[in-house]
Write a protein that holds these residues in place. Structure first.
Motif, PDB file in Angstrom:
ATOM      1  N   THR A  69       1.851   4.013   7.882  1.00 37.94           N
ATOM      2  CA  THR A  69       2.451   4.623   6.878  1.00 37.94           C
ATOM      3  C   THR A  69       3.630   4.094   6.486  1.00 37.94           C
ATOM      4  O   THR A  69       4.680   4.645   5.868  1.00 37.94           O
ATOM      5  CB  THR A  69       2.731   6.199   7.658  1.00 37.94           C
ATOM      6  N   ARG A 105      10.748   2.189   3.052  1.00 39.10           N
ATOM      7  CA  ARG A 105       9.721   3.096   2.443  1.00 39.10           C
ATOM      8  C   ARG A 105       8.739   3.786   3.413  1.00 39.10           C
ATOM      9  O   ARG A 105       8.217   2.892   4.473  1.00 39.10           O
ATOM     10  CB  ARG A 105       8.993   2.437   1.185  1.00 39.10           C
ATOM     11  N   LYS A 106       8.314   4.963   3.453  1.00 35.68           N
ATOM     12  CA  LYS A 106       7.694   5.454   4.229  1.00 35.68           C
ATOM     13  C   LYS A 106       6.524   6.213   3.284  1.00 35.68           C
ATOM     14  O   LYS A 106       6.741   6.955   2.599  1.00 35.68           O
ATOM     15  CB  LYS A 106       8.169   6.257   5.294  1.00 35.68           C
ATOM     16  N   GLU A 119       4.342   9.156   1.819  1.00 34.52           N
ATOM     17  CA  GLU A 119       4.421  10.665   2.018  1.00 34.52           C
ATOM     18  C   GLU A 119       3.029  11.213   1.507  1.00 34.52           C
ATOM     19  O   GLU A 119       2.795  12.089   0.992  1.00 34.52           O
ATOM     20  CB  GLU A 119       5.283  11.042   0.607  1.00 34.52           C
ATOM     21  N   PHE A 120       1.982  10.387   2.208  1.00 32.75           N
ATOM     22  CA  PHE A 120       0.690  10.567   2.016  1.00 32.75           C
ATOM     23  C   PHE A 120       0.174  10.229   3.381  1.00 32.75           C
ATOM     24  O   PHE A 120       0.344   9.901   4.269  1.00 32.75           O
ATOM     25  CB  PHE A 120      -0.009  10.035   0.628  1.00 32.75           C
ATOM     26  N   GLU A 171      -0.688   7.758  -3.542  1.00 29.85           N
ATOM     27  CA  GLU A 171       0.334   7.351  -2.441  1.00 29.85           C
ATOM     28  C   GLU A 171       1.717   7.113  -2.832  1.00 29.85           C
ATOM     29  O   GLU A 171       2.327   7.209  -1.877  1.00 29.85           O
ATOM     30  CB  GLU A 171      -0.313   6.097  -1.862  1.00 29.85           C
ATOM     31  N   ASN A 172       1.973   7.089  -3.990  1.00 23.32           N
ATOM     32  CA  ASN A 172       3.465   6.909  -4.433  1.00 23.32           C
ATOM     33  C   ASN A 172       3.776   7.797  -5.684  1.00 23.32           C
ATOM     34  O   ASN A 172       3.493   7.431  -6.679  1.00 23.32           O
ATOM     35  CB  ASN A 172       3.866   5.383  -4.816  1.00 23.32           C
TER      36      ASN A 172
END
Length: 203
Positions: free
Chosen positions: A52, A74-75, A77-78, A177-178
């Motif tokens: 992730t 960045r991590k 969120e999905f 995903e983003n």
């Protein structure tokens, strides 16, 4: 008597020299050949399947670093990455938006591989997206070695016929995903298109 012994250098200095020599020998992974002696294209893994934490490759220091967003690593969120994302070495894709050129991205569908892993691959299609008003071509591939495969398509038509759910998963994952990056699905292209794309951007 070794070279370093004859020079009577202190042991810590000898150790430091050895480390620096080894660091100097590390190959810039972007400069590896795009294909191997067996005529397979090869991929370099940057972000492992199941992660992730998106990463990027620093070619200058031959290192893997976290992607930075708003000053922080960045991590996602999905859900985690559905495959091993990386790039095809010795390729360079120009950006029409003035962004720096970058190697052709690839997603290798198999078990988790560590960053820096180099794999011979078989392209099975290209996922075409529009990201921030620019076309983004993601090469989708499987390892060339059968022992490393978790799915075994041999062409885009075979991939579509036998693994339609995998295609849907990849579409939804890259669309979601983003949330801060406007993304639209433009469709899929076959392995012949993938080959032309590779030949177009190989250095």
């Amino acid at each position: 008597m070794t070279f370093f012994t004859r020079l009577r250098w202190p042991l810590p200095l000898v150790s430091l020299c050895c480390v620096l020599l080894l660091m100097g020998c590390k190959k810039n992974l972007q400069e590896l050949p795009a294909f191997t002696e067996t005529k397979h294209w090869q991929a370099v893994v940057v972000t492992p399947a199941g992660s992730t934490l998106p990463q990027k490759y620093d070619a200058l220091n031959n290192d893997f670093l976290p992607q930075i967003e708003a000053g922080q690593p960045r991590k996602l969120e999905f859900l985690p990455y559905p495959g091993n994302e990386g790039f095809i070495p010795s390729t360079l894709v120009d950006s029409v938006q003035g962004r720096p050129a970058a190697p052709l991205p690839v997603l290798v569908l198999c078990n988790t591989k560590e960053p820096g892993t180099v794999l011979e691959i078989l392209p099975v299609g290209v996922l075409v997206l529009e990201r921030d008003s620019e076309l983004y071509h993601l090469l989708v591939a499987v390892p060339a070695r059968p022992s490393e495969q978790t799915i075994s398509p041999n062409s885009y038509s075979d991939f579509s016929a036998r693994y339609p759910a995998v295609k849907k998963i990849l579409e939804q994952w890259y669309l979601s995903e983003n949330p801060r990056l406007p993304t639209r699905l433009m469709g899929w292209k076959d392995e012949q298109f993938a080959e032309r794309l590779l030949q177009q951007w190989v250095k």
